[in-house]
Motif scaffolding. Structure first.
Motif, PDB file in Angstrom:
ATOM      1  N   ARG A 373       0.828  -1.204   0.000  1.00 25.09           N
ATOM      2  CA  ARG A 373       0.000   0.000   0.000  1.00 25.09           C
ATOM      3  C   ARG A 373       0.865   1.257   0.000  1.00 25.09           C
ATOM      4  N   CYS A 374       1.947   1.237   0.745  1.00 27.16           N
ATOM      5  CA  CYS A 374       2.851   2.392   0.764  1.00 27.16           C
ATOM      6  C   CYS A 374       3.512   2.597  -0.605  1.00 27.16           C
ATOM      7  N   PHE A 375       3.895   1.476  -1.229  1.00 22.06           N
ATOM      8  CA  PHE A 375       4.510   1.562  -2.562  1.00 22.06           C
ATOM      9  C   PHE A 375       3.506   2.124  -3.572  1.00 22.06           C
ATOM     10  N   ASP A 376       2.259   1.679  -3.499  1.00 18.80           N
ATOM     11  CA  ASP A 376       1.223   2.194  -4.409  1.00 18.80           C
ATOM     12  C   ASP A 376       1.009   3.696  -4.207  1.00 18.80           C
ATOM     13  N   LYS A 377       1.025   4.121  -2.949  1.00 20.29           N
ATOM     14  CA  LYS A 377       0.821   5.538  -2.665  1.00 20.29           C
ATOM     15  C   LYS A 377       1.948   6.386  -3.228  1.00 20.29           C
ATOM     16  N   MET A 378       3.178   5.909  -3.046  1.00 24.14           N
ATOM     17  CA  MET A 378       4.325   6.646  -3.566  1.00 24.14           C
ATOM     18  C   MET A 378       4.284   6.711  -5.093  1.00 24.14           C
ATOM     19  N   CYS A 379       3.951   5.599  -5.739  1.00 23.40           N
ATOM     20  CA  CYS A 379       3.879   5.583  -7.204  1.00 23.40           C
ATOM     21  C   CYS A 379       2.767   6.491  -7.714  1.00 23.40           C
ATOM     22  N   PHE A 380       1.641   6.529  -7.010  1.00 22.70           N
ATOM     23  CA  PHE A 380       0.536   7.388  -7.422  1.00 22.70           C
ATOM     24  C   PHE A 380       0.942   8.865  -7.342  1.00 22.70           C
ATOM     25  N   ILE A 381       1.562   9.250  -6.229  1.00 14.98           N
ATOM     26  CA  ILE A 381       1.981  10.652  -6.072  1.00 14.98           C
ATOM     27  C   ILE A 381       3.031  11.010  -7.118  1.00 14.98           C
ATOM     28  N   THR A 382       3.991  10.115  -7.338  1.00 17.95           N
ATOM     29  CA  THR A 382       5.026  10.377  -8.343  1.00 17.95           C
ATOM     30  C   THR A 382       4.428  10.523  -9.732  1.00 17.95           C
ATOM     31  N   SER A 383       3.429   9.701 -10.056  1.00 15.84           N
ATOM     32  CA  SER A 383       2.791   9.785 -11.368  1.00 15.84           C
ATOM     33  C   SER A 383       2.065  11.110 -11.554  1.00 15.84           C
ATOM     34  N   ILE A 384       1.364  11.581 -10.533  1.00 13.86           N
ATOM     35  CA  ILE A 384       0.643  12.861 -10.632  1.00 13.86           C
ATOM     36  C   ILE A 384       1.623  14.015 -10.782  1.00 13.86           C
ATOM     37  N   VAL A 385       2.705  13.984  -9.984  1.00 14.60           N
ATOM     38  CA  VAL A 385       3.706  15.045 -10.083  1.00 14.60           C
ATOM     39  C   VAL A 385       4.346  15.050 -11.465  1.00 14.60           C
TER      40      VAL A 385
END
Length: 400
Positions: A373-385
């Motif tokens: 879940r933490c990895f998914d959150k980091m990837c989601f934020i990185t993708s939006i940025v």
């Protein structure tokens, strides 16, 4: 009853006007016979050859017919208004029943030999045998040369679809030096009073000028700065691509057990590739000075999409890790930071026990599911940025 002086003057003026316009076909025919007898159309006007013949030129643009970015074909419809004095065409209107103006076919008179030097296909001159020259009794010749001009215009699609193009019609007066024939533009711009707006391009500016090239010949230039109308491209191209690319990061919000992450991301990648194909069909294969920035943006979207697919596979592998497999200490610390608890900064000491790199406090135990879940959150934020940065870069590079 005697009429007032004003009314008597008005009647005399009407009578005189009728007398001026009472010349007949015979009178005008006699004017043609007398003017063209012995007239040599191969010799330019001008009694004193030490002075150049001045030609006043104006260009009236009617419409932009076509601008093909692939072939570089630029087609406009317009008319050149040229006027000059020819001393051989002077007559006395009183000798011809007040005949003060006439029309003579252009193939019977001397004309400035305008040759298009950047044609798309065949080299053609200005005007046609269907056009006549209006000649006044003073020798003033007015030539309205209506024509569709097809010229080569190399497109610069670097900022497509927010690009501005410059296309020019270039002419030589073939066979004459600037010391013999001098072209003068009274206005520095093309005249657009008769112009019909184009659906794709709007004219930001125009120039009409003459330049002497390195070979000593005078070039007559009519140039247009064309600005693309962007409303259609924003609605049908920029917004759909941006919306589709934004969805790439949301693949990490799908539940891993649903099994739809890979299919969702692959579908978005295919949509971006379809738009990339559409844009490649619209743009020329070669562009100076650079390739379209939009093409680079789409390639970056495809590349980031491919990287996200790899990250999704890694995320699925993390979620499916066996629970009895220990979580490495570095990953544990990263997950604790993701919890956003103040106490996460204080667990550095308790984490390391004498038994060696194991978590002794159950409150800070980390599972592979939480790591996922933490990895998914980091990837989601990185993708939006990354999406915001890419879109901001594109808009800043393509802004006028």
């Amino acid at each position: 009853m005697e009429l007032p002086v004003f009314f008597r003057g008005l009647i005399w003026l009407c009578l005189i006007s009728n007398l001026v316009l009472t010349y007949t076909l015979t009178d005008e025919s006699q004017v043609h016979t007398d003017l063209l007898t012995g007239y040599n159309k191969d010799l330019r006007p001008g009694i004193d050859r030490t002075y150049p013949l001045n030609i006043n030129a104006s260009f009236y643009l009617f419409s932009i017919k076509e601008f093909d970015l692939h072939s570089g074909k630029f087609t406009v419809t317009g008319v050149f208004l040229l006027n000059w004095y020819d001393e051989r065409l002077v007559w006395n209107p009183a000798s011809y029943n007040q005949t003060n103006i006439t029309s003579i076919p252009q193939n019977k008179l001397w004309l400035p030999n305008f040759i298009n030097i950047n044609p798309y296909e065949n080299i053609v001159g200005l005007g046609s045998n269907l056009i006549s020259v209006r000649v006044l009794y003073s020798g003033l010749c007015n030539w309205y040369a209506l024509q569709a001009f097809e010229v080569i215009c190399d497109a610069d699609v670097t900022k497509y679809p927010f690009d501005t193009q410059y296309c020019a019609l270039k002419f030589f007066i073939w066979g004459y030096d600037p010391q013999e024939v001098n072209v003068i533009f009274p206005t520095t711009q093309a005249i657009l009073t008769l112009y019909t707006e184009n659906g794709i391009w709007e004219i930001a500016d125009s120039i009409t000028t003459t330049e002497v090239n390195v070979y000593g010949y005078e070039e007559i230039i009519v140039g247009f700065y064309l600005k693309r109308r962007t409303a259609y491209y924003i609605v049908s191209l920029i917004l759909p691509i941006s919306s589709i690319s934004l969805l790439l990061g949301f693949a990490f919000l799908l539940p891993p057990e649903s099994g739809e992450r890979i299919g969702f991301c692959t579908t978005i990648l295919l949509s971006i590739v379809v738009y990339l194909t559409i844009i490649q069909d619209q743009l020329p294969e070669a562009s100076e000075p650079n390739v379209s920035i939009l093409g680079y943006i789409l390639v970056s979207y495809v590349s980031s999409g491919a990287i996200l697919v790899v990250f999704i596979i890694i995320s699925l592998r993390i979620h499916n890790c066996q629970s009895n497999k220990p979580v490495p200490q570095c990953i544990t610390r990263l997950v604790l930071c993701c919890r956003r608890r103040q106490t996460a900064l204080d667990v550095v000491e308790p984490i390391e026990s004498k038994s060696g790199n194991r978590i002794d406090d159950e409150d800070f135990a980390v599972t592979w599911t939480e790591v996922g879940r933490c990895f998914d959150k980091m990837c989601f934020i990185t993708s939006i940025v990354q999406f915001i940065a890419t879109l901001t870069t594109f808009m800043s590079l393509t802004s006028p």
